[in-house]
Design a protein around this motif. Structure first.
Motif: not given
Length: 517
Positions: A83-89, A128-131, A399-408, A438-446
């Motif tokens: 289920p891993c995927h990359v979301t474009l702008v 990498p590990n969505p939802f 940039d913000i990276a959320l780990l797959s444990n849902g908290t860190d 890693v669950a998700e990596i969100h790149f900086a908006r700017d």
């Protein structure tokens, strides 16, 4: 944490177990007509070739007259393994595994388009590990598993305590419409014209911690009831004595007992004129439907008269919490353990928790209004317990990276991804984190590219269960299609995991509703 190999195995298993897929495709025109047969390709001039066993020669159709091609009755030819995927702008989602990244590019390995090198400023999110956990359902690409449940009798009156005093009662149906279900599936959506007591239900086997996400579209201020952790069961009617008529439940303000008849024992969130409120439904020992309101502070959701939004419900049966987000913003949370969670006329069983919904089903209903709604992009998954709003994962400068444990989580600058490891320059020093954590990596908006308006000639290819790839079609043959994407360049896409080719994607919201049945 969620291990990727476990996700892959559980993700692919239900798809691999499908029966033989029918070969019939469906061509849907902009005027509402449709024809079945086989999609045989498209040339560089935009002419679609369509074949049927009862027609001797291939039939050509101009693409500007076509709204959709539904492939193989919305069944993929082969299952995607991860289920891993990359979301474009622009909202496109490319299914695939990120194998490398630096400050200029992101490289993904896909099963449908090979290795792709994307500009980093075109990528919004890496998942990498969505939802938050195992994906249970994504759709609705077809009607399989869904039931349309119909009840005779009037729909519920509006609930004055929900702030919905303007919602009309259901009008009487025309003779020609009588008996027809108000819910109809078409394309990849469920449509309801409202004004009836029909519901759609799906036994999804929701776990204790579950996430339900869907896109709701509407043409006037929406009303919607959403059931979850529903057992979808109703007691058998009791034998009546001679001459005795069956007692009908009396509908009252805030009661909505018909929800119990539709969903059984469940929790139901009602969205009426922007006011969400929660009810619990069940049946008493006499087999009569019961409903109680779970109280909380007054809250509202600002929704336009016409539009669409992403609704997300996160429910935790163990801890008794139910949370609602709309378009990534926190709206309301209930803690049913703080509410009495009473069962009328019955003593609570020893050791029984206050979360009174043991089932795993979901359902949708449009109560007490004739307004049309559309439900699509439904995601059901295990939930990792993350309580933050999705908006908290977005930053203008970091940039913000959320780990797959849902908290860190870590914020800073993602320097690189290589050899299965993310390297991030965090606020308190450089870190290396394995991508399988890693669950998700969100790149900086700017740092993201500005989204350009889609060309009218673009189409969108929907992949099951997760994926959307858009671009200007160049040609299609032998089960593949070539697209020219402003963000990803030329794409040679295998149509094996594809379920829908959307040819009319550049119109406005109301144009999208031309495919309403």
């Amino acid at each position: 944490m969620i291990r990727p190999l476990v996700i892959a195995a559980l993700f692919a298993a239900p798809l691999a177990a499908e029966e033989a897929v029918p070969a019939t495709d469906l061509l849907r025109f902009t005027n509402g007509n449709q024809i079945d047969g086989r999609f045989s390709g498209m040339d560089s001039g935009g002419v679609i070739t369509w074949t049927r066993p009862d027609v001797a020669t291939p039939m050509p159709f101009q693409r500007d007259k076509v709204r959709q091609v539904v492939l193989r009755n919305a069944h993929p030819l082969s299952a995607m393994s991860d289920p891993c995927h990359v979301t474009l702008v622009n909202g496109d989602r490319f299914p695939g595994k990120v194998v490398a990244a630096d400050d200029k590019t992101v490289t993904i390995d896909t099963t449908s388009a090979g290795t792709m090198v994307l500009p980093r400023d075109a990528v919004a999110v890496i998942s990498p590990n969505p939802f938050g956990g195992r994906l249970l359902y994504a759709g609705p690409f077809d009607e399989k598993g869904w039931n349309v449940v119909h009840l005779d009798g009037p729909a519920a009156e509006p609930d004055p305590f929900a702030g919905n005093l303007r919602a009309p009662l259901t009008p009487k149906a025309d003779e020609e419409e009588a008996g027809k279900p108000s819910w109809v599936h078409t394309g990849a959506s469920w449509y309801s014209k409202g004004g009836a007591t029909d519901a759609i239900t799906l036994d999804a086997n929701l776990p204790d911690q579950a996430l339900l996400r869907f896109k709701l579209g509407w043409r006037s201020r929406p009303s919607l009831s959403v059931a979850f952790h529903a057992d979808l069961e109703t007691p058998a009617p009791k034998d009546k004595k001679d001459g005795e008529e069956e007692e009908q439940p009396r509908l009252n303000f805030g009661g909505m007992q018909q929800l119990a008849r539709l969903f059984g024992t469940s929790y139901v969130i009602n969205f009426q004129s922007g006011y969400p409120y929660l009810q619990r439904t069940w049946f008493n020992d006499e087999g009569q439907p019961q409903t109680e309101r779970v109280r909380n502070g007054t809250t509202s959701v600002r929704l336009p008269d016409t539009g669409e939004a992403i609704f997300e419900i996160r429910c935790d049966r163990k801890h008794g919490t139910i949370t609602v987000h709309v378009d990534g913003e926190f709206v309301v949370q209930w803690n049913v353990s703080e509410d009495a969670g009473r069962i009328a006329g019955e003593a609570k069983a020893e050791g029984q928790g206050s979360y009174q919904a043991p089932g795993g089903g979901i359902g949708f209903m449009v109560p007490g209004t004739s307004a049309a709604v559309r439900v699509s992009d439904i995601i059901l998954a295990e939930w990792n317990g993350m309580t933050d709003s999705a908006r908290s994962m977005e930053s203008d400068h970091r940039d913000i990276a959320l780990l797959s444990n849902g908290t860190d989580r870590f914020s800073g600058q993602v320097i690189a991804i290589r050899n299965g490891v993310m390297e991030i320059d965090a606020s308190y020093g450089p870190l290396k984190v394995p991508m399988n954590e890693v669950a998700e990596i969100h790149f900086a908006r700017d740092q993201r590219r500005k989204v350009e308006e889609a060309a009218s000639s673009e189409i969108a290819v929907h992949l099951q269960p997760v994926g959307r790839v858009s671009g200007v079609p160049l040609a299609s043959a032998n089960g593949r299609i070539q697209l020219e994407s402003t963000l990803a360049g030329k794409i040679d896409l295998d149509l094996s995991p594809a379920v829908i080719l959307e040819f009319q994607t550049g119109g406005g919201f109301l144009d999208d509703w031309d495919d309403e049945p």
